[in-house]
Design a protein around this motif. Structure first.
Motif, PDB file in Angstrom:
ATOM      1  N   VAL A 163       0.817  -1.213   0.000  1.00 41.61           N
ATOM      2  CA  VAL A 163       0.000   0.000   0.000  1.00 41.61           C
ATOM      3  C   VAL A 163       0.858   1.275   0.000  1.00 41.61           C
ATOM      4  N   LEU A 164       2.158   1.127   0.249  1.00 38.19           N
ATOM      5  CA  LEU A 164       3.031   2.299   0.355  1.00 38.19           C
ATOM      6  C   LEU A 164       3.690   2.638  -0.975  1.00 38.19           C
ATOM      7  N   THR A 165       3.928   3.917  -1.180  1.00 40.41           N
ATOM      8  CA  THR A 165       4.726   4.344  -2.328  1.00 40.41           C
ATOM      9  C   THR A 165       6.199   4.066  -2.018  1.00 40.41           C
ATOM     10  N   GLY A 166       7.039   4.185  -3.035  1.00 38.61           N
ATOM     11  CA  GLY A 166       8.466   3.979  -2.832  1.00 38.61           C
ATOM     12  C   GLY A 166       9.039   4.945  -1.812  1.00 38.61           C
ATOM     13  N   ARG A 167       8.625   6.189  -1.886  1.00 35.55           N
ATOM     14  CA  ARG A 167       9.108   7.197  -0.929  1.00 35.55           C
ATOM     15  C   ARG A 167       8.640   6.880   0.487  1.00 35.55           C
ATOM     16  N   GLU A 168       7.393   6.428   0.606  1.00 36.86           N
ATOM     17  CA  GLU A 168       6.876   6.092   1.935  1.00 36.86           C
ATOM     18  C   GLU A 168       7.617   4.903   2.538  1.00 36.86           C
ATOM     19  N   ARG A 169       8.047   3.971   1.694  1.00 35.65           N
ATOM     20  CA  ARG A 169       8.858   2.859   2.193  1.00 35.65           C
ATOM     21  C   ARG A 169      10.205   3.365   2.702  1.00 35.65           C
ATOM     22  N   GLU A 170      10.795   4.284   1.968  1.00 38.48           N
ATOM     23  CA  GLU A 170      12.070   4.862   2.409  1.00 38.48           C
ATOM     24  C   GLU A 170      11.906   5.542   3.764  1.00 38.48           C
ATOM     25  N   VAL A 171      10.834   6.299   3.892  1.00 37.97           N
ATOM     26  CA  VAL A 171      10.576   7.017   5.143  1.00 37.97           C
ATOM     27  C   VAL A 171      10.319   6.019   6.272  1.00 37.97           C
ATOM     28  N   VAL A 175      12.227   5.710   9.850  1.00 36.60           N
ATOM     29  CA  VAL A 175      11.516   5.736  11.135  1.00 36.60           C
ATOM     30  C   VAL A 175      11.926   4.516  11.958  1.00 36.60           C
ATOM     31  N   GLY A 176      12.026   3.368  11.285  1.00 39.23           N
ATOM     32  CA  GLY A 176      12.420   2.146  11.957  1.00 39.23           C
ATOM     33  C   GLY A 176      13.814   2.220  12.553  1.00 39.23           C
ATOM     34  N   ARG A 177      14.653   3.052  11.976  1.00 35.78           N
ATOM     35  CA  ARG A 177      16.012   3.220  12.494  1.00 35.78           C
ATOM     36  C   ARG A 177      16.075   4.298  13.577  1.00 35.78           C
ATOM     37  N   GLY A 178      14.903   4.828  13.945  1.00 28.48           N
ATOM     38  CA  GLY A 178      14.846   5.773  15.047  1.00 28.48           C
ATOM     39  C   GLY A 178      15.052   7.219  14.681  1.00 28.48           C
ATOM     40  N   MET A 179      14.960   7.550  13.395  1.00 30.43           N
ATOM     41  CA  MET A 179      15.197   8.930  12.974  1.00 30.43           C
ATOM     42  C   MET A 179      13.983   9.815  13.227  1.00 30.43           C
ATOM     43  N   SER A 180      14.219  11.076  13.555  1.00 31.58           N
ATOM     44  CA  SER A 180      13.156  12.070  13.706  1.00 31.58           C
ATOM     45  C   SER A 180      12.769  12.597  12.329  1.00 31.58           C
ATOM     46  N   ASN A 181      11.713  13.407  12.277  1.00 28.19           N
ATOM     47  CA  ASN A 181      11.302  13.996  11.000  1.00 28.19           C
ATOM     48  C   ASN A 181      12.406  14.854  10.401  1.00 28.19           C
ATOM     49  N   ALA A 182      13.086  15.613  11.240  1.00 30.90           N
ATOM     50  CA  ALA A 182      14.171  16.468  10.748  1.00 30.90           C
ATOM     51  C   ALA A 182      15.299  15.624  10.168  1.00 30.90           C
ATOM     52  N   GLU A 183      15.639  14.527  10.840  1.00 31.23           N
ATOM     53  CA  GLU A 183      16.715  13.653  10.355  1.00 31.23           C
ATOM     54  C   GLU A 183      16.314  12.940   9.069  1.00 31.23           C
ATOM     55  N   ILE A 184      15.048  12.544   8.979  1.00 34.75           N
ATOM     56  CA  ILE A 184      14.562  11.911   7.749  1.00 34.75           C
ATOM     57  C   ILE A 184      14.625  12.902   6.586  1.00 34.75           C
ATOM     58  N   ARG A 209      -1.002   3.474  14.991  1.00 34.00           N
ATOM     59  CA  ARG A 209      -1.484   4.548  15.854  1.00 34.00           C
ATOM     60  C   ARG A 209      -0.431   5.650  15.995  1.00 34.00           C
ATOM     61  N   ASP A 210       0.840   5.273  16.040  1.00 30.48           N
ATOM     62  CA  ASP A 210       1.898   6.250  16.229  1.00 30.48           C
ATOM     63  C   ASP A 210       3.210   5.720  15.670  1.00 30.48           C
ATOM     64  N   ARG A 211       4.290   6.457  15.893  1.00 27.36           N
ATOM     65  CA  ARG A 211       5.580   6.095  15.324  1.00 27.36           C
ATOM     66  C   ARG A 211       6.121   4.789  15.911  1.00 27.36           C
ATOM     67  N   ALA A 212       5.807   4.522  17.159  1.00 28.43           N
ATOM     68  CA  ALA A 212       6.287   3.275  17.768  1.00 28.43           C
ATOM     69  C   ALA A 212       5.766   2.070  16.994  1.00 28.43           C
ATOM     70  N   GLN A 213       4.512   2.127  16.573  1.00 30.66           N
ATOM     71  CA  GLN A 213       3.969   1.014  15.800  1.00 30.66           C
ATOM     72  C   GLN A 213       4.557   0.960  14.400  1.00 30.66           C
ATOM     73  N   LEU A 214       4.986   2.091  13.860  1.00 28.09           N
ATOM     74  CA  LEU A 214       5.693   2.074  12.581  1.00 28.09           C
ATOM     75  C   LEU A 214       7.036   1.357  12.720  1.00 28.09           C
ATOM     76  N   VAL A 215       7.697   1.550  13.862  1.00 25.49           N
ATOM     77  CA  VAL A 215       8.962   0.847  14.117  1.00 25.49           C
ATOM     78  C   VAL A 215       8.719  -0.659  14.107  1.00 25.49           C
ATOM     79  N   VAL A 216       7.639  -1.099  14.762  1.00 24.64           N
ATOM     80  CA  VAL A 216       7.295  -2.515  14.781  1.00 24.64           C
ATOM     81  C   VAL A 216       7.077  -3.037  13.367  1.00 24.64           C
ATOM     82  N   VAL A 217       6.339  -2.290  12.546  1.00 23.88           N
ATOM     83  CA  VAL A 217       6.074  -2.705  11.168  1.00 23.88           C
ATOM     84  C   VAL A 217       7.375  -2.792  10.373  1.00 23.88           C
ATOM     85  N   ALA A 218       8.249  -1.810  10.545  1.00 24.10           N
ATOM     86  CA  ALA A 218       9.502  -1.785   9.799  1.00 24.10           C
ATOM     87  C   ALA A 218      10.335  -3.031  10.068  1.00 24.10           C
TER      88      ALA A 218
END
Length: 226
Positions: A163-171, A175-184, A209-218
């Motif tokens: 369901v994700l675009t290529g850019r969204e996968r990169e992002v 996120v999974g590596r713990g980067m903030s929005n500024a670092e991304i 629900r939040d970034r923590a769950q994105l880390v789990v998905v990654a």
């Protein structure tokens, strides 16, 4: 107490069945100009009730409490309409694989051990209030990745990430590596606002629900490997 510069302070609910623990947290937090303790709870069910009534920015949640444990209370809060912006920071003396996985799956945005220092706790509250995810340094990504991967082995990575675009996968990977929005943004030559937009879209598409769950998905999909 008013936050510096006239900004609204970060509101915090303390949920722990030990009076001395709650008192210690309150004493630590109330001297900070940008943090305000708005309530306390001594049981899991009371934590849910207080969260619904007070709508704090952050809940400091113990795991082992009477009537309802902190993980179940986290699950109830996360499922309550109107509490989407309430962030839950699990504080516990237990750092087992299952506790970490259950807390994140329930909707916790962060996980710290009770032996964390004051600076680490204050940082954690501010990080969660800003919408980021937080994991205690002693809880390794390998630990989380291995446990989550076993629990979600029946979900094929490509199907979930399709369901994700290529850019969204990169992002998502960053996120999974713990980067903030500024670092991304810096890593991908994007503005922080654009990075935030990609993160939000990924959350929506993946039902996170939040970034923590994105880390789990990654990690669970193998997009990021320990």
């Amino acid at each position: 107490m008013n936050a510096a510069g006239g900004r609204r302070p970060i509101t915090v609910l303390l949920a722990d069945d030990e009076h001395l623990v709650r008192s210690g947290f309150r004493m630590l937090l109330e001297v900070e100009d940008d943090i305000e303790v708005v309530g306390e709870a001594t049981t899991g069910s009371e934590a849910v009730e207080r969260a619904r009534a007070l709508r704090p920015d952050v809940v400091l949640m113990d795991i082992r409490m009477p009537t309802m444990d902190g993980i179940e209370a986290t699950r109830h809060i996360a499922a309550t309409n109107g509490l989407d912006r309430v962030r839950i920071l699990i504080l516990t003396t237990y750092d087992t694989d299952e506790y970490v996985a259950e807390a994140l799956a329930a909707g916790a945005g962060g996980f710290l051990l009770k032996d964390a220092g004051p600076t680490e706790l204050l940082h954690g509250i501010r990080v969660l209030a800003a919408g980021e995810a937080l994991l205690a340094p002693r809880i390794t990504r390998r630990l989380i990745a291995g446990f989550i991967a076993r629990r979600t082995a029946d979900r094929r990575a490509e199907e979930r990430l399709a369901v994700l675009t290529g850019r969204e996968r990169e992002v998502l990977a960053l996120v999974g590596r713990g980067m903030s929005n500024a670092e991304i943004g810096a890593a991908l030559c994007l503005s922080p606002a654009t990075a935030r937009t990609h993160v939000s879209r990924a959350m929506g598409k993946l039902g996170a629900r939040d970034r923590a769950q994105l880390v789990v998905v990654a990690y669970s999909t193998g997009l990021v490997r320990p």
